[in-house]
Scaffold this motif. Structure first.
Motif, PDB file in Angstrom:
ATOM      1  N   GLY A 154     -23.043  20.772  -3.634  1.00 28.12           N
ATOM      2  CA  GLY A 154     -22.732  19.435  -3.137  1.00 28.12           C
ATOM      3  C   GLY A 154     -21.253  19.167  -3.106  1.00 28.12           C
ATOM      4  N   LYS A 155     -20.906  17.919  -2.817  1.00 26.25           N
ATOM      5  CA  LYS A 155     -19.510  17.523  -2.761  1.00 26.25           C
ATOM      6  C   LYS A 155     -18.961  17.386  -4.170  1.00 26.25           C
ATOM      7  N   TYR A 156     -17.698  17.714  -4.335  1.00 23.72           N
ATOM      8  CA  TYR A 156     -17.062  17.691  -5.648  1.00 23.72           C
ATOM      9  C   TYR A 156     -16.298  16.396  -5.874  1.00 23.72           C
ATOM     10  N   VAL A 157     -15.359  16.071  -4.972  1.00 19.30           N
ATOM     11  CA  VAL A 157     -14.496  14.898  -5.119  1.00 19.30           C
ATOM     12  C   VAL A 157     -14.483  14.114  -3.818  1.00 19.30           C
ATOM     13  N   VAL A 166     -16.276   3.470 -11.829  1.00 23.18           N
ATOM     14  CA  VAL A 166     -15.273   4.100 -10.966  1.00 23.18           C
ATOM     15  C   VAL A 166     -14.664   5.271 -11.732  1.00 23.18           C
ATOM     16  N   THR A 167     -14.785   6.469 -11.183  1.00 23.68           N
ATOM     17  CA  THR A 167     -14.425   7.683 -11.924  1.00 23.68           C
ATOM     18  C   THR A 167     -13.163   8.349 -11.380  1.00 23.68           C
ATOM     19  N   MET A 168     -12.276   8.739 -12.275  1.00 20.84           N
ATOM     20  CA  MET A 168     -11.017   9.377 -11.889  1.00 20.84           C
ATOM     21  C   MET A 168     -10.649  10.457 -12.893  1.00 20.84           C
ATOM     22  N   TYR A 169     -10.282  11.631 -12.364  1.00 25.40           N
ATOM     23  CA  TYR A 169      -9.859  12.763 -13.188  1.00 25.40           C
ATOM     24  C   TYR A 169      -8.468  13.187 -12.743  1.00 25.40           C
ATOM     25  N   ALA A 211     -15.136  22.644 -14.834  1.00 26.22           N
ATOM     26  CA  ALA A 211     -16.123  22.412 -15.886  1.00 26.22           C
ATOM     27  C   ALA A 211     -15.842  21.112 -16.632  1.00 26.22           C
ATOM     28  N   MET A 212     -14.575  20.873 -16.976  1.00 26.31           N
ATOM     29  CA  MET A 212     -14.253  19.663 -17.734  1.00 26.31           C
ATOM     30  C   MET A 212     -14.495  18.402 -16.921  1.00 26.31           C
ATOM     31  N   SER A 213     -14.083  18.400 -15.655  1.00 25.74           N
ATOM     32  CA  SER A 213     -14.218  17.186 -14.838  1.00 25.74           C
ATOM     33  C   SER A 213     -15.679  16.845 -14.589  1.00 25.74           C
ATOM     34  N   THR A 214     -16.491  17.843 -14.226  1.00 28.46           N
ATOM     35  CA  THR A 214     -17.897  17.559 -13.937  1.00 28.46           C
ATOM     36  C   THR A 214     -18.668  17.233 -15.208  1.00 28.46           C
ATOM     37  N   CYS A 215     -18.273  17.843 -16.314  1.00 29.71           N
ATOM     38  CA  CYS A 215     -18.923  17.535 -17.589  1.00 29.71           C
ATOM     39  C   CYS A 215     -18.681  16.074 -17.985  1.00 29.71           C
ATOM     40  N   CYS A 216     -17.458  15.594 -17.742  1.00 30.27           N
ATOM     41  CA  CYS A 216     -17.092  14.230 -18.147  1.00 30.27           C
ATOM     42  C   CYS A 216     -17.514  13.164 -17.145  1.00 30.27           C
ATOM     43  N   LEU A 217     -17.486  13.499 -15.845  1.00 31.41           N
ATOM     44  CA  LEU A 217     -17.655  12.469 -14.812  1.00 31.41           C
ATOM     45  C   LEU A 217     -18.846  12.683 -13.893  1.00 31.41           C
ATOM     46  N   GLY A 218     -19.470  13.859 -13.943  1.00 31.22           N
ATOM     47  CA  GLY A 218     -20.574  14.154 -13.038  1.00 31.22           C
ATOM     48  C   GLY A 218     -20.161  15.152 -11.967  1.00 31.22           C
ATOM     49  N   ASN A 219     -21.152  15.727 -11.281  1.00 32.82           N
ATOM     50  CA  ASN A 219     -20.869  16.768 -10.290  1.00 32.82           C
ATOM     51  C   ASN A 219     -20.027  16.258  -9.121  1.00 32.82           C
ATOM     52  N   THR A 220     -20.157  14.968  -8.800  1.00 29.77           N
ATOM     53  CA  THR A 220     -19.333  14.346  -7.756  1.00 29.77           C
ATOM     54  C   THR A 220     -18.718  13.078  -8.337  1.00 29.77           C
TER      55      THR A 220
END
Length: 330
Positions: A253-256, A24-27, A216-225
């Motif tokens: 694609g979808k981000y969040v 479960v991913t949260m930024y 960049a930071m969120s997708t790098c850490c958690l993935g593109n979605t």
């Protein structure tokens, strides 16, 4: 347990379904580290700490991947460096440490991942290159800009239409832009700016814009979605709106999946902020009130509602907490 969350983008409560219950991913947008955090800055980390603990209870402690960034590239940080003569790294490390100590004092769990913007400039440049190549962005004399007209559904998070973006209302006026609402992906260095705020790029020396940093930071850490993105209400527009635009266009694609925003902490019905000089730092408040009472005060109202800061309300929070403990002891 079924968890229902109000999704800012959907404008309604939705049943929360993670992409992967085992991950479960949260930024959550973290601090810009150039000064002390005020009590209003403390509300989002506490609210999202409560949500994080709930998710850990439901899905398992190891299943929740929680990232909160440190913004250590920003105009206010450069200004602080110029005014004080201190290196940017000295300022940012000092206030990041203070911020983490303040939130820890309020019993906020440390993030599982804490990306610093300066560590991800390479990923930011790669994302900007994608946007330029796909014609979502263009190079001007002052930097690289995202073209909002290139994204048909720009404004879907905030509900704003492009014609609503009056120049001067959080939209910078600049002759270098094709449209007043276009926003900076990369800012070219200006004369007199400190060398430690400048990086090389394919377009020229400079630094990334604020919005591309979180993408960049969120997708790098958690993935593109990923599952959840959180922050304060003042971030809905333009910050989170622009994150969506550049992330979706760059990654096709979808981000969040779920957007969550807290309510503001106010003083006399005005937003508490450093610019209005009506703020109280976390450190100063904790000199007069115990941390548990302060934490209770910041979650005493509905997390999306406004909360008014006053000594009276803090005293009421302390009294309410005492009554709860008295009942438990009884």
């Amino acid at each position: 347990m079924t968890i229902r969350i109000y999704d800012t983008a959907a404008r309604k409560k939705r049943v929360f379904h993670p992409q992967d219950p085992a991950r479960v991913t949260m930024y959550v947008c973290g601090p810009t580290v150039y000064n002390y955090a005020h009590i209003g800055n403390a509300r989002p980390p506490i609210v999202f700490d409560v949500l994080r603990r709930l998710l850990m209870r439901v899905y398992g402690e190891d299943a929740v991947i929680y990232a909160r960034n440190i913004t250590d590239i920003e105009d206010k940080i450069i200004k602080a460096s110029v005014e004080t003569g201190e290196p940017i790294e000295t300022i940012t490390k000092k206030f990041a440490q203070i911020y983490n100590a303040d939130t820890a004092a309020l019993n906020v769990l440390a993030p599982g991942i804490e990306p610093w913007a300066t560590d991800h400039v390479g990923e930011m440049i790669e994302m900007i290159e994608k946007l330029v190549r796909k014609r979502y962005a263009y190079v001007g004399k002052e930097g690289v800009w995202f073209s909002v007209n290139s994204m048909p559904d720009y404004g879907k998070l905030s509900g704003r239409k492009l014609e609503d973006n009056e120049a001067g209302a959080r939209v910078a006026v600049d002759e270098d832009k094709r449209d007043p609402a276009d926003f900076a992906l990369w800012k070219f260095a200006k004369e007199g700016e400190p060398e430690d705020a400048i990086w090389d790029s394919p377009w020229g020396r400079g630094r990334p814009g604020w919005h591309i940093e979180c993408s960049a930071m969120s997708t790098c850490c958690l993935g593109n979605t990923f599952d959840i993105h959180g922050g304060g209400p003042d971030l809905v527009f333009p910050h989170h709106e622009n994150e969506i635009a550049q992330s979706c266009c760059a990654n096709n694609g979808k981000y969040v999946n779920t957007w969550i925003h807290t309510g503001m902490v106010q003083v006399n019905k005005e937003k508490m902020s450093k610019s209005l000089n009506n703020f109280f730092t976390v450190r100063d408040v904790l000199k007069e009130y115990d941390a548990e009472s302060v934490r209770y005060f910041l979650i005493s109202g509905h997390y999306r509602s406004q909360l008014n800061y006053s000594q009276e309300n803090l005293e009421q929070a302390r009294s309410s907490l005492e009554r709860i403990y008295t009942a438990l002891r009884g």
